[in-house]
Write a protein that holds these residues in place. Sequence first.
Motif, mmCIF file in Angstrom:
data_model
loop_
_atom_site.group_PDB
_atom_site.id
_atom_site.type_symbol
_atom_site.label_atom_id
_atom_site.label_comp_id
_atom_site.label_asym_id
_atom_site.label_seq_id
_atom_site.Cartn_x
_atom_site.Cartn_y
_atom_site.Cartn_z
ATOM 1 N N GLY A 118 -25.487 -70.698 -115.714
ATOM 2 C CA GLY A 118 -25.816 -72.007 -116.261
ATOM 3 C C GLY A 118 -25.173 -73.138 -115.482
ATOM 4 N N SER A 119 -23.965 -72.920 -114.991
ATOM 5 C CA SER A 119 -23.278 -73.941 -114.204
ATOM 6 C C SER A 119 -24.019 -74.215 -112.900
ATOM 7 C CB SER A 119 -21.839 -73.501 -113.916
ATOM 8 O OG SER A 119 -21.115 -73.313 -115.111
ATOM 9 N N VAL A 120 -24.527 -73.154 -112.280
ATOM 10 C CA VAL A 120 -25.317 -73.333 -111.056
ATOM 11 C C VAL A 120 -26.579 -74.135 -111.355
ATOM 12 C CG1 VAL A 120 -26.649 -72.135 -109.283
ATOM 13 C CG2 VAL A 120 -24.406 -71.252 -109.978
ATOM 14 N N ALA A 121 -27.217 -73.834 -112.490
ATOM 15 C CA ALA A 121 -28.452 -74.537 -112.848
ATOM 16 C C ALA A 121 -28.223 -76.031 -113.035
ATOM 17 C CB ALA A 121 -29.036 -73.938 -114.129
ATOM 18 N N SER A 122 -27.000 -76.425 -113.400
ATOM 19 C CA SER A 122 -26.723 -77.839 -113.649
ATOM 20 C C SER A 122 -26.906 -78.691 -112.398
ATOM 21 C CB SER A 122 -25.297 -78.011 -114.191
ATOM 22 O OG SER A 122 -24.342 -77.636 -113.213
ATOM 23 N N ALA A 123 -26.725 -78.089 -111.230
ATOM 24 C CA ALA A 123 -26.883 -78.838 -109.983
ATOM 25 C C ALA A 123 -28.316 -78.814 -109.471
ATOM 26 C CB ALA A 123 -25.946 -78.271 -108.912
ATOM 27 N N TYR A 124 -29.159 -77.954 -110.035
ATOM 28 C CA TYR A 124 -30.495 -77.766 -109.497
ATOM 29 C C TYR A 124 -31.408 -78.965 -109.714
ATOM 30 C CZ TYR A 124 -31.017 -73.098 -107.526
ATOM 31 O OH TYR A 124 -30.978 -72.019 -106.689
ATOM 32 N N LEU A 125 -31.314 -79.625 -110.863
ATOM 33 C CA LEU A 125 -32.253 -80.699 -111.180
ATOM 34 C C LEU A 125 -32.220 -81.792 -110.124
ATOM 35 C CD1 LEU A 125 -34.262 -82.082 -113.053
ATOM 36 C CD2 LEU A 125 -32.325 -83.054 -114.301
ATOM 37 N N SER A 126 -31.037 -82.366 -109.908
ATOM 38 C CA SER A 126 -30.949 -83.445 -108.938
ATOM 39 C C SER A 126 -31.159 -82.945 -107.512
ATOM 40 C CB SER A 126 -29.591 -84.142 -109.049
ATOM 41 O OG SER A 126 -28.540 -83.212 -108.857
ATOM 42 N N ALA A 127 -30.650 -81.746 -107.188
ATOM 43 C CA ALA A 127 -30.766 -81.239 -105.824
ATOM 44 C C ALA A 127 -32.222 -80.978 -105.454
ATOM 45 C CB ALA A 127 -29.939 -79.965 -105.665
#
Length: 410
Positions: A118-127
Amino acid sequence: MTTAPAAQQPLRSWRFRRVLAAEFVSSVGTQMTTLALPWFVLMTTGSPARMGLVFVIQILPVPLLSMPAGLLVARWGARRVTIAGDIVDTVLVAAVPALYLAGMLPFWLLLVIVALIGSVASAYLSAQRMLLAEAVGTDEGAVTAANALFETATSSARLFGPAIAGLLMAHVGALHVLWIDAATFALSGALLTGLPRREQKPEPLSANRMAEGARYLFRDRVLRTMALAALGYGTLMPVVLLALPVMAKTRYDAEPRVAGLLLAAWGGGTAIGTVIVARLARRVAPTRFAACGGVGAAVVLWLVPWDQPATTTALTVAAACMFLPAVTAPAVALLTLRPPEHLRPHVLPVFGAAVFVASPIAYAMAGLLFEHFPIAAVLAGVAAGATLCAVILVNLARRPTDPPGDAPSH
């Protein structure tokens, strides 16, 4: 910074095709994991409560870390963050079957792994959205079309991912499906490694820059209004989605085929809408596009509460979902391009965090509403809320658009 020249159509850009393929592959893996991992927990522990806890632990880091993740995107760049995320997800997902087969996977360790995913997914939206802009250039129409095609890939993954996982789980079991899930993330990272590197000066990690991005979003009239409307629909539509199986039970004699028809209509309408938006995005200004989509969705949503045959209900749901990409794609395009370049990685995560907080709250509230109120009354409330969002968007489209970067200071 060097940006790719805007092509007449995003699909003509080989960079965009790579990004789109990587998104589809990783989204299929994510959807497979969403089904396989909870099923694995349920089958190995026999506890629905533990299965539910896995869901909560996986989604909780997303709203909590979306804004700090924007700092990482600004520091490393969208390409590096996305590739690193794919590599980490490959290792984390593969660790579950590997540790289980080795007899080294207590439940607490599984929760740690899930929280890291889930922590990795948090960066996916903006990236990922920043990666789109880098691939197709800075033309608003091109980025709007690219976001629509991006949503097409994501929606298709939501359709195919669980279906593929279900078939594979029936033959090889949920544990071995997780190996395949891990491979999809590895493939996604491999697809992105061929993209040109973005030349930029590394930005120091600073909470002040993150706060500056949040202030820009709230002060800029166009971004604030678009984000508010998109968030409104993002809160209202989960209520409609949860209403579909309820309608199948209460209106259509608990017929499972009707439930499947309504859910298929949801996905099909969304897919059609994204294709239409992709074709028309360069011809219509983003604010006007969003206003048209908002009005169309609001009008159709007033038809959903009516007691009607299952076929017309499915067509109505599909029509409502068809209009929504005309709101979300322009909103994301403006959130990506309108801020100054140094603030772009910090603006979109603010909106992403709000959406990830609002969505589970909407699902929880919908369940309570359907227990205490008639479904038609709840859906009429959704239509009223969608109408308010449409009025906001129409008012924005009718007024002159402030130049980017000229957000008021108070």
